[in-house]
Motif scaffolding. Sequence first.
Motif, short mmCIF file in Angstrom:
data_model
loop_
_atom_site.label_atom_id
_atom_site.label_comp_id
_atom_site.label_asym_id
_atom_site.label_seq_id
_atom_site.Cartn_x
_atom_site.Cartn_y
_atom_site.Cartn_z
N SER A 80 0.82 -1.21 0.00
CA SER A 80 0.00 0.00 0.00
C SER A 80 0.86 1.26 0.00
N SER A 81 1.97 1.26 0.73
CA SER A 81 2.83 2.44 0.71
C SER A 81 3.51 2.61 -0.65
N ARG A 82 3.88 1.50 -1.27
CA ARG A 82 4.48 1.59 -2.60
C ARG A 82 3.46 2.07 -3.63
N HIS A 83 2.23 1.59 -3.51
CA HIS A 83 1.17 2.03 -4.43
C HIS A 83 0.91 3.53 -4.26
N ARG A 84 0.86 3.99 -3.02
CA ARG A 84 0.63 5.40 -2.74
C ARG A 84 1.80 6.25 -3.24
N SER A 85 3.03 5.79 -3.04
CA SER A 85 4.21 6.52 -3.49
C SER A 85 4.26 6.61 -5.02
N ASP A 86 3.93 5.52 -5.69
CA ASP A 86 3.90 5.53 -7.15
C ASP A 86 2.84 6.49 -7.68
N ALA A 87 1.67 6.52 -7.03
CA ALA A 87 0.60 7.42 -7.45
C ALA A 87 1.02 8.88 -7.27
N GLU A 88 1.70 9.17 -6.16
CA GLU A 88 2.16 10.55 -5.93
C GLU A 88 3.20 10.97 -6.96
N LYS A 89 4.11 10.07 -7.29
CA LYS A 89 5.14 10.39 -8.28
C LYS A 89 4.54 10.56 -9.68
N LYS A 90 3.54 9.73 -10.02
CA LYS A 90 2.87 9.89 -11.30
C LYS A 90 2.11 11.20 -11.37
N ALA A 91 1.47 11.58 -10.27
CA ALA A 91 0.75 12.86 -10.23
C ALA A 91 1.72 14.02 -10.33
N ALA A 92 2.87 13.93 -9.71
CA ALA A 92 3.85 15.01 -9.78
C ALA A 92 4.43 15.15 -11.18
N LEU A 93 4.57 14.04 -11.89
CA LEU A 93 5.09 14.08 -13.25
C LEU A 93 4.01 14.38 -14.29
N GLY A 94 2.75 14.32 -13.87
CA GLY A 94 1.65 14.58 -14.79
C GLY A 94 1.34 13.41 -15.70
N ILE A 95 1.61 12.22 -15.23
CA ILE A 95 1.35 11.03 -16.04
C ILE A 95 -0.05 10.55 -15.78
#
Length: 95
Positions: A80-95
């Motif tokens: 769950s922490s990895r999923h949340r971290s990946d979602a935050e990084k994708k949102a920051a990159l605009g993916i």
Amino acid sequence: MYIVLALVAACALGIAVHYLLPHRALRGVAVIPAIASAVAAVVYTLMQWTGIGEDNGWLWLASIGGGVVISALAGYVITSSRHRSDAEKKAALGI
């Protein structure tokens, strides 16, 4: 020597837990079995030091079962922490 049986059983059940939990791709294949084995070793050793013998079923249940339960919880938290971290990084990159 009986601790080896507990560790092998915890590792085998940890492998099963790895495949039963969702999002296997977000964690390593050896993480959950390693956690299960480590927890089983610690619980088995501590219970032996307190005077519980190898013939007691609680020793086996606590070491193997505790290892499996703790590893399942750890796997859920890691995923769950990895999923949340990946979602935050994708949102920051605009993916």
